[in-house]
Design an enzyme around this catalytic site. Sequence first.
Site, PDB file in Angstrom:
ATOM      1  CB  CYS A 176     115.486   3.528  50.581  1.00 40.40           C
ATOM      2  SG  CYS A 176     114.464   4.852  49.948  1.00 40.40           S
ATOM      3  CD  GLU A 202     107.389   6.225  73.422  1.00 37.00           C
ATOM      4  OE1 GLU A 202     107.659   7.300  72.875  1.00 37.00           O
ATOM      5  OE2 GLU A 202     107.550   5.121  72.864  1.00 37.00           O
ATOM      6  CG  ASN A 214     119.037   3.327  51.105  1.00 34.40           C
ATOM      7  OD1 ASN A 214     118.320   2.956  50.184  1.00 34.40           O
ATOM      8  ND2 ASN A 214     119.311   2.594  52.160  1.00 34.40           N
ATOM      9  N   GLY A 215     118.963   7.779  50.490  1.00 37.00           N
ATOM     10  CA  GLY A 215     119.422   9.120  50.821  1.00 37.00           C
ATOM     11  C   GLY A 215     118.808  10.151  49.899  1.00 37.00           C
ATOM     12  CG  HIS A 262      97.055  26.669  80.536  1.00 34.14           C
ATOM     13  ND1 HIS A 262      96.923  27.939  81.031  1.00 34.14           N
ATOM     14  CD2 HIS A 262      97.496  25.909  81.559  1.00 34.14           C
ATOM     15  CE1 HIS A 262      97.287  27.958  82.301  1.00 34.14           C
ATOM     16  NE2 HIS A 262      97.638  26.725  82.644  1.00 34.14           N
ATOM     17  CE  LYS A 289     113.046   0.054  64.830  1.00 32.16           C
ATOM     18  NZ  LYS A 289     112.196   0.523  65.942  1.00 32.16           N
ATOM     19  CD  GLU A 319     105.068   4.721  66.471  1.00 29.07           C
ATOM     20  OE1 GLU A 319     105.798   4.871  65.496  1.00 29.07           O
ATOM     21  OE2 GLU A 319     105.515   4.613  67.628  1.00 29.07           O
ATOM     22  CD1 TRP A 351     108.748   4.607  53.769  1.00 30.55           C
ATOM     23  CD2 TRP A 351     109.833   6.563  53.830  1.00 30.55           C
ATOM     24  NE1 TRP A 351     108.152   5.400  54.719  1.00 30.55           N
ATOM     25  CE2 TRP A 351     108.799   6.599  54.778  1.00 30.55           C
ATOM     26  CE3 TRP A 351     110.648   7.682  53.695  1.00 30.55           C
ATOM     27  CZ2 TRP A 351     108.539   7.702  55.575  1.00 30.55           C
ATOM     28  CZ3 TRP A 351     110.403   8.786  54.494  1.00 30.55           C
ATOM     29  CH2 TRP A 351     109.353   8.782  55.423  1.00 30.55           C
ATOM     30  CE  LYS A 397     105.682   3.861  70.413  1.00 35.73           C
ATOM     31  NZ  LYS A 397     107.119   3.955  70.438  1.00 35.73           N
ATOM     32  NE  ARG A 404     116.104   0.072  55.964  1.00 35.14           N
ATOM     33  CZ  ARG A 404     117.141   0.678  56.520  1.00 35.14           C
ATOM     34  NH1 ARG A 404     117.837   0.059  57.430  1.00 35.14           N
ATOM     35  NH2 ARG A 404     117.496   1.875  56.145  1.00 35.14           N
TER      36      ARG A 404
HETATM   37  C1  F6R Z   1     108.426   5.746  67.380  1.00 35.02           C
HETATM   38  C2  F6R Z   1     109.746   5.614  66.788  1.00 35.02           C
HETATM   39  C3  F6R Z   1     110.426   6.846  66.307  1.00 35.02           C
HETATM   40  C4  F6R Z   1     111.926   6.790  66.632  1.00 35.02           C
HETATM   41  C5  F6R Z   1     112.642   8.000  66.010  1.00 35.02           C
HETATM   42  C6  F6R Z   1     114.096   8.047  66.391  1.00 35.02           C
HETATM   43  O1  F6R Z   1     107.947   4.524  67.830  1.00 35.02           O
HETATM   44  O2  F6R Z   1     110.268   4.543  66.664  1.00 35.02           O
HETATM   45  O3  F6R Z   1     109.834   7.991  66.830  1.00 35.02           O
HETATM   46  O4  F6R Z   1     112.071   6.788  68.019  1.00 35.02           O
HETATM   47  O5  F6R Z   1     112.526   7.933  64.619  1.00 35.02           O
HETATM   48  O6  F6R Z   1     114.753   6.891  65.996  1.00 35.02           O
HETATM   49  P1  F6R Z   1     116.163   6.500  66.595  1.00 35.02           P
HETATM   50  O7  F6R Z   1     115.954   6.203  68.037  1.00 35.02           O
HETATM   51  O8  F6R Z   1     116.585   5.306  65.807  1.00 35.02           O
HETATM   52  O9  F6R Z   1     117.053   7.684  66.401  1.00 35.02           O
END
Ligand code: F6R
Length: 615
Positions: free
Chosen positions: A2, A488, A99-100, A511, A610, A495, A73, A492, A27
């Site tokens: 949010c 990673e 938010n929260g 395995h 985000k 997502e 959100w 990527k 976000r």
């Molecule tokens: C994936 C991504 C998330 C963040 C995770 C941690 O592309 O962006 O997996 O890496 O939510 O976020 P931070 O680094 O802000 O703690």
Amino acid sequence: MCGIFGMIGDSNTTKLLMQGLKRMEYRGYDSSGICIVDNNEFIRRRAVGELSNLEPLVVNLPNAECGIAHTRWATHGPPTEDNAHPHMSPKLDVAVVHNGIIENEVELRKELSSIDKNIIFKSDTDSEIIAHLLSNEIKNSGLDLKKSKDEEFISCWKKVIDKLEGSFALAVILKGRNDFILFARKFAPLVISHDGNKGILASDVSCIVGITDKVHYLEEGDWGLINKNGLKIFNIDGDLVEKEPKKLEWTLGDAELGGYPTFMLKEIYEQPRVVRDCLRGRLSREKIKGVSIPFNPRLLRIVGCGTAYNAGLLARYYIEQLSKIPVILDHAHEFRYGAPSGPKSLVIGISQSGETADTLAAIQAAHERGYPTLGIVNVESSTIARNVDTMIGIRAGPEIGVASTKAFTGQVLGGLLVAMKLGQDSKNFHREDLSYFDRHARMLPTSIERMLNDQNIKTKLWEAQQYFVDKNHAFFLGRNTSYPIALEGALKLKEISYIHAEGYAGGELKHGPLALVEEGTPIVVIASEGSSHKKLLGNAREVAARGAKVILITHQEDELADSHADLVIKVPRTHDLLQPLLYNIICQLLSLNIAEERGCNVDRPRNLAKSVTVE
Ligand code: F6R
């Protein structure tokens, strides 16, 4: 997650609030809303889905001087208009954005229902309760909305905040009062700013850029009131505090695309700059500078989530290799509820935003257990950055694309600096090792630039993406320092393209995961260094024998590569410790291309936010 935005004292409030909501789109959200104080009334508009659904509802709103806005959100209840913020009290005299998570919402609802049996909650949210509580408090204190003074509302507000458990950033306005906004924060980010004429509060500095360049970062438990003339900030104990405003880290250019079609592509292309900035002043031929390790640890614990966790895994390989100090890596959410034992260890928290609730809680848990902490953080004004004992800022600049790209590069370099520093301190990483590394690190930005503009690589990427576009599953394989890149790469791809992708260590294939490989399954193999590389090529053979389409990402000097894959993408050769970063950038581009070919919005993937500021 949010987003909150509030403004007071500017005749263009409605327009600026909408601009702020637009800036917070990155976000992640699924509904939005705005409420302004006009004469003696509130005017509220809310809409489900994209901001473009809210825009037509606000075009004819008057130019109020006070208002609050929100992108939601969904957590408590689906994304519906009723659940969208701002929420109001039954008497329609209080409007709130939150938010929260209010963790004692059920108890508070019961308490209110026992006072008024006919009370009706209009939403499924935990946030609505806050408007009810404040409205009740105002009534019980006998305040007059029109005549009572700011101070009287401040003390009602404090009573409400004291009842709330959980995490919150809050902005509240009162009917007919266009002269102040009440606010509070606890475990959720909130910044405020005042230029003498107008006040702003926001959960995200992206809203503020271009309006002002100075902000106050609130501390945990801070609350208060902002009016046309200034601010009153109180701490958790109720004492009035004076804070110096800080210069905003963002510029207007950060909040805009600057000619790129997406923020994700813009941020991928910023990586040469990230490498330069992150290593500037910290790396020399003789020693690592500006990295202070709180004590001489015998054990390290690294915590992070998602991409930050993957960067932590690579950091673990580096630290163990260069310093011989053992490292335990945990997802932050697992660490915070675990019961670590063993010697006193340094806890390293990795976070781009510095606001991830689980990582912050893990850092706090570390403090409670008496462990010193070190943060590898991008947003240097963030809560994690301010909570750790020492901090390494990765200097990646604001990251707007939901999928983390340039931050990963900075996080890995941060981990590498720690590894080299510990290696030097423990006399396992020598001056000549550093000098050799330094030579390659200086050339890395140019290598990345060359790679990003290499026509041959672009063609190969296009060919590779054809293996994926109509597939539902894909795998990424690595070994040793390329294993984190496999994780990673898979993260990527899943997502942003919604293709189910998993990263595995090559040795794990037999395995279990091998059972999933069938004709045409795309498998990205990421070259590793030393003897494990040949083993990985053996894995490539195994999956190819079962019909997989193998894409091998390796460096230009790898002569074995060509006979082991359907398609080989070769990147410039650099130092072994830096090589994974180049492979990772190829994975970023591959995922972006596949996602775009499948028509996905790479900057705003579905269901994701985000910065995950709630558990
Ligand atoms: C994936 C991504 C998330 C963040 C995770 C941690 O592309 O962006 O997996 O890496 O939510 O976020 P931070 O680094 O802000 O703690």
